[in-house]
Design a protein around this motif. Sequence first.
Motif, PDB file in Angstrom:
ATOM      1  N   LEU A   1      -5.926   0.365 -14.895  1.00 19.35           N
ATOM      2  CA  LEU A   1      -4.428  -0.162 -14.341  1.00 19.35           C
ATOM      3  C   LEU A   1      -4.246  -1.532 -15.122  1.00 19.35           C
ATOM      4  N   ALA A   2      -4.982  -2.138 -15.356  1.00 19.27           N
ATOM      5  CA  ALA A   2      -4.658  -3.537 -16.165  1.00 19.27           C
ATOM      6  C   ALA A   2      -4.380  -3.148 -17.624  1.00 19.27           C
ATOM      7  N   ARG A   3      -4.998  -2.373 -18.286  1.00 13.88           N
ATOM      8  CA  ARG A   3      -4.648  -1.780 -19.624  1.00 13.88           C
ATOM      9  C   ARG A   3      -3.311  -1.317 -19.710  1.00 13.88           C
ATOM     10  N   LYS A   4      -2.867  -0.464 -18.575  1.00 21.01           N
ATOM     11  CA  LYS A   4      -1.789   0.190 -18.592  1.00 21.01           C
ATOM     12  C   LYS A   4      -0.696  -0.714 -18.404  1.00 21.01           C
ATOM     13  N   GLY A   5      -0.911  -2.122 -18.247  1.00 21.51           N
ATOM     14  CA  GLY A   5       0.013  -3.121 -17.685  1.00 21.51           C
ATOM     15  C   GLY A   5       0.540  -3.079 -16.297  1.00 21.51           C
TER      16      GLY A   5
ATOM     17  N   VAL B   1      -1.565  -3.985 -13.449  1.00 22.76           N
ATOM     18  CA  VAL B   1      -2.266  -4.781 -12.823  1.00 22.76           C
ATOM     19  C   VAL B   1      -2.406  -6.186 -13.833  1.00 22.76           C
ATOM     20  N   LYS B   2      -2.345  -7.094 -13.122  1.00 23.07           N
ATOM     21  CA  LYS B   2      -2.679  -8.549 -13.752  1.00 23.07           C
ATOM     22  C   LYS B   2      -4.010  -9.026 -13.322  1.00 23.07           C
ATOM     23  N   ILE B   3      -4.851  -9.328 -13.892  1.00 20.66           N
ATOM     24  CA  ILE B   3      -6.198  -9.899 -13.302  1.00 20.66           C
ATOM     25  C   ILE B   3      -6.219 -11.452 -13.546  1.00 20.66           C
ATOM     26  N   VAL B   4      -6.476 -12.156 -12.532  1.00 24.74           N
ATOM     27  CA  VAL B   4      -6.064 -13.683 -12.818  1.00 24.74           C
ATOM     28  C   VAL B   4      -7.340 -14.158 -12.102  1.00 24.74           C
ATOM     29  N   ASN B   5      -7.949 -15.116 -12.829  1.00 24.85           N
ATOM     30  CA  ASN B   5      -9.258 -15.841 -12.570  1.00 24.85           C
ATOM     31  C   ASN B   5      -8.699 -17.296 -11.560  1.00 24.85           C
ATOM     32  N   VAL B   6      -9.176 -17.023  -9.992  1.00 23.17           N
ATOM     33  CA  VAL B   6      -8.886 -17.968  -9.210  1.00 23.17           C
ATOM     34  C   VAL B   6      -9.965 -19.010  -9.288  1.00 23.17           C
ATOM     35  N   LYS B   7     -11.092 -18.401  -9.018  1.00 21.01           N
ATOM     36  CA  LYS B   7     -12.405 -19.428  -8.954  1.00 21.01           C
ATOM     37  C   LYS B   7     -13.340 -18.833 -10.007  1.00 21.01           C
ATOM     38  N   ARG B   8     -14.370 -19.587 -10.159  1.00 29.60           N
ATOM     39  CA  ARG B   8     -15.278 -19.064 -11.026  1.00 29.60           C
ATOM     40  C   ARG B   8     -16.011 -17.734 -10.301  1.00 29.60           C
TER      41      ARG B   8
ATOM     42  N   LEU C   1      -2.805  -8.823  -9.226  1.00 28.11           N
ATOM     43  CA  LEU C   1      -1.293  -8.987  -8.858  1.00 28.11           C
ATOM     44  C   LEU C   1      -0.837  -7.741  -9.529  1.00 28.11           C
ATOM     45  N   LEU C   2       0.309  -7.202  -8.824  1.00 25.56           N
ATOM     46  CA  LEU C   2       1.025  -6.076  -9.447  1.00 25.56           C
ATOM     47  C   LEU C   2       2.099  -6.723 -10.232  1.00 25.56           C
TER      48      LEU C   2
END
Length: 210
Positions: free
Chosen positions: A44-48, A50-57, A63-64
């Motif tokens: 889903l991320a590769r298709k654009g 979903v965005k994957i965000v680093n919150v903590k380690r 995020l959609l």
Amino acid sequence: MDPQAKRELELLTEIAKGQGVTQRALAKKLGMALGLTNLYIKRLARKGYVKIVNVKRSRLKYLLTPRGIAEKARLAYQYVEYSLSYYTQLRETFRQRLSPLSLSGGRRVLLVGSGEVAEIAALVLWEVDLSLEHVVDDEKAGSTFLGHKVRTLPEVPELSYDWVVLAVRNGTEDILDRLRSLKVPEDRIVFLRDTPARESETDGAGSRAG
């Protein structure tokens, strides 16, 4: 709707809730293996979508994206269309199998199952002038289904009926074996959907006939 599209819709729907859900929580909620969930999210991320965000380690947030919101809407519409088509086909199949019963020896029906398939079957029973007398479902015994107390399979010999109608998605062969052990006459058992074994027999008969 194919299984992959359905899974993507489920994931996009959960992520859209914006509750900071973890990958492990998504896997548990959707009944998927953790590795498979990871694979779907990356796709889903590769298709654009979903965005994957680093919150903590070692902690990620999903995020959609605007494209993901549009895709979720498209898949949801597709799912509604599929559901309506599936419901219509199922209802017609049930009508074809249940209509002859009242002319073949009695109107009283014992329904095995209390889920969505059973709800459609109950509607068709009413349409073809058959009477729903009892409902059996071991997992939901004691609850109520359309005004009927849900009973267990071992109670079947104590109940009065003309037909036993199997209205379940899965486990038909196991239920059939249990009904046989309870001495329920097989000519009184009605399948609303073919089991794999019955489909195989039908295909084999067709091959031999050809």
